[in-house]
Design an enzyme around this catalytic site. Structure first.
Site, PDB file in Angstrom:
ATOM      1  N   GLY A 208     -64.282 -28.896 -12.730  1.00  0.00           N
ATOM      2  CA  GLY A 208     -64.605 -27.611 -12.103  1.00  0.00           C
ATOM      3  C   GLY A 208     -65.092 -27.779 -10.674  1.00  0.00           C
ATOM      4  N   THR A 209     -65.872 -28.819 -10.425  1.00  0.00           N
ATOM      5  CA  THR A 209     -66.432 -29.025  -9.084  1.00  0.00           C
ATOM      6  C   THR A 209     -65.310 -29.185  -8.061  1.00  0.00           C
ATOM      7  OG1 THR A 209     -68.354 -30.100 -10.065  1.00  0.00           O
ATOM      8  CG2 THR A 209     -67.958 -30.521  -7.721  1.00  0.00           C
TER       9      THR A 209
ATOM     10  N   ALA B 265     -62.297 -28.728 -18.509  1.00  0.00           N
ATOM     11  CA  ALA B 265     -62.039 -29.003 -19.931  1.00  0.00           C
ATOM     12  C   ALA B 265     -63.296 -29.255 -20.756  1.00  0.00           C
ATOM     13  CB  ALA B 265     -61.107 -30.219 -20.055  1.00  0.00           C
TER      14      ALA B 265
ATOM     15  N   CYS C 205     -77.150 -29.594 -15.743  1.00  0.00           N
ATOM     16  CA  CYS C 205     -75.950 -30.175 -16.342  1.00  0.00           C
ATOM     17  C   CYS C 205     -75.510 -31.469 -15.692  1.00  0.00           C
ATOM     18  CB  CYS C 205     -74.811 -29.175 -16.355  1.00  0.00           C
ATOM     19  SG  CYS C 205     -74.523 -28.416 -14.787  1.00  0.00           S
TER      20      CYS C 205
HETATM   21  N1  PLP Z   1     -68.963 -24.208 -12.237  1.00  0.00           N
HETATM   22  C1  PLP Z   1     -69.819 -23.879 -13.200  1.00  0.00           C
HETATM   23  C2  PLP Z   1     -70.169 -22.441 -13.391  1.00  0.00           C
HETATM   24  C3  PLP Z   1     -70.377 -24.853 -14.033  1.00  0.00           C
HETATM   25  O1  PLP Z   1     -71.237 -24.506 -14.968  1.00  0.00           O
HETATM   26  C4  PLP Z   1     -70.012 -26.203 -13.809  1.00  0.00           C
HETATM   27  C5  PLP Z   1     -70.615 -27.284 -14.619  1.00  0.00           C
HETATM   28  O2  PLP Z   1     -71.712 -27.201 -15.071  1.00  0.00           O
HETATM   29  C6  PLP Z   1     -69.102 -26.495 -12.794  1.00  0.00           C
HETATM   30  C7  PLP Z   1     -68.595 -25.482 -12.025  1.00  0.00           C
HETATM   31  C8  PLP Z   1     -68.663 -27.902 -12.534  1.00  0.00           C
HETATM   32  O3  PLP Z   1     -67.719 -28.316 -13.482  1.00  0.00           O
HETATM   33  P1  PLP Z   1     -67.426 -29.875 -13.716  1.00  0.00           P
HETATM   34  O4  PLP Z   1     -68.605 -30.431 -14.459  1.00  0.00           O
HETATM   35  O5  PLP Z   1     -66.178 -29.909 -14.530  1.00  0.00           O
HETATM   36  O6  PLP Z   1     -67.242 -30.493 -12.385  1.00  0.00           O
END
Ligand code: PLP
Length: 365
Positions: free
Chosen positions: A69-70, A187, A303
């Site tokens: 997601g990042t 994922a 997280c």
């Molecule tokens: N966006 C949101 C709203 C999230 O909660 C998170 C992860 O906690 C992310 C983006 C980032 O995702 P990733 O951990 O797959 O990079």
């Protein structure tokens, strides 16, 4: 055995995803190779792309695999935010906040949803913008009114990127219904593997990659694709059990009886997410007490670092004074009602004990 109630940090892997990942590891080929093993790898990758696109109502050719997601958020801001003003919601995830450092910050209402009047005023103020608005907040579960945000963006010639990382699998996510120009998904928040995500566009946009290389992903992202990740992601796609909202509200009602406040209670929220503030009781003490009782929850957006940081989300909702007293409970697809009952009992014990200690400390000072 610890009961895992921290799905918003990372979900429990779904058995189907694990089996698919194992099958993918057995394929030696590179999806870019033209020989048989390469074609087999390519076929599995493209099948994953088709399934992921179908799950959010997009076209497979508009799905770009990323490391999570990042990266999907960063890629969207890099590509769609180019030569545009950037505007982001005050409760966006750090993935968006760090990729859009110069962005104007849009306030939220006390219920945690984006302030539409403030958005409209900001859009009317200047040249075309890229707006980033998350579908659901990772700490509170508050769902933003994305179709209304999209309509305002369209009226002012702005593009809209939606971070749907926490919404996927928990509420329906449909690109056309949302009206977004791009979506970020990941994922490991739905029971797939860590380290794979996707940026999904609503239509063709000029290619502007963050990472160059061998032309993979239609030149959007260089580097050999993470085939086990992509296949595992597609295999994990499913909706959470429909009971989650009822279970969430059972926990909220019991916690409120103990004196807790549920953040964002007046807004639509994710069925699996609950942010509970216990006034006067430090979040880390709550976490430790629940951990010792066998329940894994988190404080705010812990997280990535695991550390208990001050929540910019609660601050933006006008809850700065209580931001250090909030924990997040997030149900997994694997959560059972028995675990909810056990958690409620543990929460009651924890709240009674820690509120008494806080009261005694206050009386002594
Ligand atoms: N966006 C949101 C709203 C999230 O909660 C998170 C992860 O906690 C992310 C983006 C980032 O995702 P990733 O951990 O797959 O990079």
């Amino acid at each position: 055995m610890t009961t895992y109630l921290d799905a918003n940090a990372s979900e429990t892997i779904r058995p189907k995803a694990r089996a698919t990942i194992e099958a993918a590891w057995r394929l030696p080929g590179n999806p870019a190779s033209v020989h048989g093993p390469g074609r087999a790898a390519r076929a599995m990758l493209e099948e994953a792309r088709v399934r992921i696109a179908g799950f959010v109502g997009a076209q497979p050719k508009h799905v770009v695999f990323t490391s999570g997601g990042t990266e999907a958020d960063a890629m969207a801001i890099h590509a769609l935010g180019y030569n545009r003003r950037q505007l982001i919601g005050a409760t966006e995830h750090d993935a968006v906040r760090s990729a859009a450092r110069e962005a104007g910050i849009l306030p939220v209402l006390p219920d945690g949803t984006l302030d539409l009047a403030a958005l409209e005023a900001a859009l009317a103020e200047g040249p075309p913008a890229l707006v980033c608005a998350m579908l659901a907040n990772n700490e509170t579960g508050v769902i933003h009114p994305i179709p209304a945000i999209a309509a305002l963006c369209r009226a002012h010639g702005a593009l809209l990127h939606v971070d749907a990382v926490q919404a996927l699998g928990r509420i329906p996510v449909d690109l056309a219904a949302l009206g977004a120009d791009s979506l970020a998904i990941s994922a490991h928040k739905i029971g797939g593997p860590k380290g794979i995500g996707a940026l999904i566009f609503a239509r063709d946009f000029p290619t502007r990659p963050l990472i160059g290389g061998g032309g993979q992903e239609k030149n959007w992202r260089g580097g050999t694709q993470n085939l086990p990740g992509a296949a595992g992601f597609a295999a994990a796609l499913a909706m959470n059990p429909p009971e989650h909202a009822v279970w969430r509200d059972e926990i909220a009602a019991a916690a409120q009886e103990c004196g807790a406040i549920a953040a964002g209670l007046d807004a639509p929220r994710l069925p699996n997410t609950l942010c509970l503030i216990l006034p006067g009781v430090r979040a880390d003490l709550q976490l430790i007490s629940l951990d010792l009782a066998g329940y894994a929850v988190s404080a705010g957006a812990a997280c990535s670092s695991g550390k208990v940081a001050k929540s910019h989300v609660l601050e933006a909702m006008g809850l700065a004074a209580q931001a250090g007293n909030a924990i997040r409970v997030s149900l997994s697809w694997a959560t059972t009602h028995e675990e909810i009952t056990g958690f409620i009992a543990a929460y009651r014990d924890m709240a009674t004990k820690l509120l008494r200690q806080a009261h005694l400390r206050k009386a002594a000072s």
